[in-house]
Design a protein around this motif. Structure first.
Motif, PDB file in Angstrom:
ATOM      1  N   ARG A 209       0.612  -1.143   0.021  1.00  0.00           N
ATOM      2  CA  ARG A 209       0.041  -0.033  -0.121  1.00  0.00           C
ATOM      3  C   ARG A 209       0.801   1.286   0.134  1.00  0.00           C
ATOM      4  O   ARG A 209       1.901   1.073   0.507  1.00  0.00           O
ATOM      5  CB  ARG A 209      -0.927   0.036   1.287  1.00  0.00           C
ATOM      6  CG  ARG A 209      -0.027   0.246   2.833  1.00  0.00           C
ATOM      7  CD  ARG A 209      -1.105   0.364   3.933  1.00  0.00           C
ATOM      8  NE  ARG A 209      -0.255   0.419   4.842  1.00  0.00           N
ATOM      9  CZ  ARG A 209      -0.926   0.811   6.212  1.00  0.00           C
ATOM     10  NH1 ARG A 209      -2.160   0.693   6.299  1.00  0.00           N
ATOM     11  NH2 ARG A 209      -0.166   0.821   7.223  1.00  0.00           N
ATOM     12  N   ILE A 273       3.183   7.237   3.587  1.00  0.00           N
ATOM     13  CA  ILE A 273       3.287   6.007   3.972  1.00  0.00           C
ATOM     14  C   ILE A 273       3.483   5.089   2.994  1.00  0.00           C
ATOM     15  O   ILE A 273       2.683   4.670   1.964  1.00  0.00           O
ATOM     16  CB  ILE A 273       2.000   5.704   5.109  1.00  0.00           C
ATOM     17  CG1 ILE A 273       1.959   6.562   6.049  1.00  0.00           C
ATOM     18  CG2 ILE A 273       2.124   4.192   5.641  1.00  0.00           C
ATOM     19  CD1 ILE A 273       0.528   6.352   6.685  1.00  0.00           C
ATOM     20  N   ASP A 275       3.965   1.018   2.647  1.00  0.00           N
ATOM     21  CA  ASP A 275       3.595  -0.030   3.331  1.00  0.00           C
ATOM     22  C   ASP A 275       3.309   0.174   4.759  1.00  0.00           C
ATOM     23  O   ASP A 275       2.538   0.721   5.046  1.00  0.00           O
ATOM     24  CB  ASP A 275       4.740  -0.978   3.304  1.00  0.00           C
ATOM     25  CG  ASP A 275       5.103  -1.655   1.844  1.00  0.00           C
ATOM     26  OD1 ASP A 275       3.975  -1.937   1.153  1.00  0.00           O
ATOM     27  OD2 ASP A 275       6.179  -2.028   1.324  1.00  0.00           O
ATOM     28  N   ASP A 276       4.170   0.099   5.942  1.00  0.00           N
ATOM     29  CA  ASP A 276       4.109   0.421   7.022  1.00  0.00           C
ATOM     30  C   ASP A 276       5.351   1.538   7.516  1.00  0.00           C
ATOM     31  O   ASP A 276       5.368   1.947   8.766  1.00  0.00           O
ATOM     32  CB  ASP A 276       4.327  -0.877   8.086  1.00  0.00           C
ATOM     33  CG  ASP A 276       3.109  -1.654   7.985  1.00  0.00           C
ATOM     34  OD1 ASP A 276       1.978  -1.058   7.932  1.00  0.00           O
ATOM     35  OD2 ASP A 276       3.339  -2.939   7.816  1.00  0.00           O
ATOM     36  N   SER A 301       4.388   4.740  14.310  1.00  0.00           N
ATOM     37  CA  SER A 301       3.561   3.813  13.865  1.00  0.00           C
ATOM     38  C   SER A 301       2.696   4.301  12.787  1.00  0.00           C
ATOM     39  O   SER A 301       1.917   5.383  13.066  1.00  0.00           O
ATOM     40  CB  SER A 301       2.617   2.953  14.777  1.00  0.00           C
ATOM     41  OG  SER A 301       1.715   2.262  14.221  1.00  0.00           O
ATOM     42  N   SER A 302       2.494   3.723  11.572  1.00  0.00           N
ATOM     43  CA  SER A 302       1.716   4.337  10.523  1.00  0.00           C
ATOM     44  C   SER A 302       0.157   4.145  11.240  1.00  0.00           C
ATOM     45  O   SER A 302      -0.529   4.975  10.672  1.00  0.00           O
ATOM     46  CB  SER A 302       1.996   3.539   9.225  1.00  0.00           C
ATOM     47  OG  SER A 302       1.492   2.361   9.404  1.00  0.00           O
ATOM     48  N   GLU A 303      -0.164   3.164  11.862  1.00  0.00           N
ATOM     49  CA  GLU A 303      -1.502   3.220  12.224  1.00  0.00           C
ATOM     50  C   GLU A 303      -1.815   4.176  13.252  1.00  0.00           C
ATOM     51  O   GLU A 303      -3.218   4.571  13.380  1.00  0.00           O
ATOM     52  CB  GLU A 303      -1.812   1.695  12.737  1.00  0.00           C
ATOM     53  CG  GLU A 303      -1.544   0.599  11.654  1.00  0.00           C
ATOM     54  CD  GLU A 303      -2.232   0.659  10.517  1.00  0.00           C
ATOM     55  OE1 GLU A 303      -3.546   1.220  10.404  1.00  0.00           O
ATOM     56  OE2 GLU A 303      -1.894   0.178   9.412  1.00  0.00           O
ATOM     57  N   ASP A 304      -1.187   4.835  13.907  1.00  0.00           N
ATOM     58  CA  ASP A 304      -1.227   5.663  14.770  1.00  0.00           C
ATOM     59  C   ASP A 304      -1.578   6.962  14.303  1.00  0.00           C
ATOM     60  O   ASP A 304      -2.602   7.714  14.537  1.00  0.00           O
ATOM     61  CB  ASP A 304      -0.034   5.873  15.933  1.00  0.00           C
ATOM     62  CG  ASP A 304       0.035   4.680  16.865  1.00  0.00           C
ATOM     63  OD1 ASP A 304      -0.657   3.992  17.012  1.00  0.00           O
ATOM     64  OD2 ASP A 304       1.200   4.971  17.269  1.00  0.00           O
ATOM     65  N   ILE A 306      -2.674   7.330  10.975  1.00  0.00           N
ATOM     66  CA  ILE A 306      -3.893   7.032  10.281  1.00  0.00           C
ATOM     67  C   ILE A 306      -5.174   6.977  11.018  1.00  0.00           C
ATOM     68  O   ILE A 306      -6.087   7.624  10.882  1.00  0.00           O
ATOM     69  CB  ILE A 306      -3.992   5.708   9.315  1.00  0.00           C
ATOM     70  CG1 ILE A 306      -2.870   5.790   8.540  1.00  0.00           C
ATOM     71  CG2 ILE A 306      -5.370   5.269   8.764  1.00  0.00           C
ATOM     72  CD1 ILE A 306      -2.502   4.403   7.859  1.00  0.00           C
ATOM     73  N   SER A 307      -5.099   6.623  12.485  1.00  0.00           N
ATOM     74  CA  SER A 307      -6.154   6.549  13.237  1.00  0.00           C
ATOM     75  C   SER A 307      -6.430   7.983  13.830  1.00  0.00           C
ATOM     76  O   SER A 307      -7.634   8.098  14.312  1.00  0.00           O
ATOM     77  CB  SER A 307      -5.854   5.639  14.600  1.00  0.00           C
ATOM     78  OG  SER A 307      -4.836   6.070  15.238  1.00  0.00           O
TER      79      SER A 307
END
Length: 310
Positions: A209, A273, A275-276, A301-304, A306-307
């Motif tokens: 991604r 971003i 991937d991660d 963290s990429s998820e942090d 994005i969230s």
């Protein structure tokens, strides 16, 4: 191993000229001692190995450990590999019992166990072979020492070469995976192509991604995202006030692999971003190289990230 080769090459001619079996070839160095194997001795005496062993066991008190000992499996296998001295039974599938080996004193003791004229004659030949080998080793000790030194140096060179090869392989592997790319730095004014190349390489590196967070996206950015590999998803988070990007996305997706558009209003900086892995970019991708802009790889963290987008 080199010692045995040198000894055999020197003494074989003498045995061949006398028409006798080259006994020197049957003497091996094990545990630092010159020894002969029970099966080889049995052939010299003209008896079966089991009979020789039976006679020895019947007089076992005559054969202490410095006269005779049993080989360990590892020693037996090593001897087979080095000298091909195993008997037919061993070659067909192994042996139930490890061979006995006899030192010079043990071989001398055999003459008192195998009482025959043939045994006496064979023992004399064997004693002479042991003496010849001992003399050869003493007279050529300096050669063996040099061989050992050369072998030691060769091992050191091989170790050094292996370490060098490993380091070169590591560097090449990092280059293959583009780990040698800069993870932080600046794009200075006028470095438009350098900036474009770096971003394009990052896009090509993605395996799963690509997520771009940038409030100022145009068709040039969409073209850059199209450099991604097949099957890699692309999502753009941008400010909805830019009405042109909505139209550009619809036109783009009608012809090229889809880029998903998401609106966000609480992000000031730009992030890419892959991937991660998160990259911070100080300016909009479409304007890189027009002014001084910093970029760096982040450990966030990429998820942090994005969230927190809304």
């Amino acid at each position: 191993m080199e010692e045995n080769n040198l000894i055999n090459s020197s003494l074989l001619s003498e045995s061949s000229n006398s028409g006798l079996m080259p006994i020197e070839n049957l003497i091996h160095i094990i545990r630092g001692q010159q020894v002969m194997i029970d099966s080889d001795l049995a052939r010299l005496y003209g008896v079966e190995t089991k009979y020789l062993k039976r006679a020895v066991k019947a007089n076992i008190k005559r054969f202490p450990s410095d006269f005779m000992f049993e080989l360990a499996p590892s020693e037996f296998n090593s001897l087979r590999c080095r000298n091909c001295t195993s008997n037919d039974k061993a070659q067909r599938g192994g042996t139930r019992y490890m061979p006995f080996v006899f030192t010079e004193q043990g071989v001398a003791m055999l003459s008192s166990v195998l009482k025959s004229d043939a045994a006496i004659e064979v023992n004399i030949r064997i004693m002479r072979a042991f003496t010849a080998m001992r003399s050869f080793l003493m007279n050529n000790a300096h050669i063996f020492q040099r061989l050992e030194t050369v072998e030691h140096h060769q091992l050191l060179l091989q170790k050094h070469q292996s370490e060098t090869d490993r380091k070169i392989e590591e560097v090449l592997t990092r280059l293959d995976y583009k780990e040698a790319e800069p993870i932080e730095g600046f794009f200075y004014e006028g470095q438009i192509f350098d900036a474009y190349t770096l971003i394009s390489d990052l896009v090509r590196k993605a395996d799963t991604r690509i997520i771009l967070i940038d409030n100022y996206v145009d068709d040039r950015v969409l073209k850059t995202l199209d450099k991604r590999k097949e099957g890699v998803s692309a999502t753009v988070f941008t400010n909805p006030r830019n009405s042109q990007i909505n139209l550009d996305i619809r036109r783009h997706n009608a012809q090229y692999p889809e880029i998903t558009l998401r609106h966000c209003t609480n992000v000031h900086d730009r992030f890419l971003i892959i991937d991660d892995t998160v990259y911070f970019i100080g300016g909009s991708i479409k304007d890189l190289g027009k002014k001084i802009v910093a970029f760096s790889q982040m450990h966030q963290s990429s998820e942090d990230i994005i969230s927190k987008i809304r």
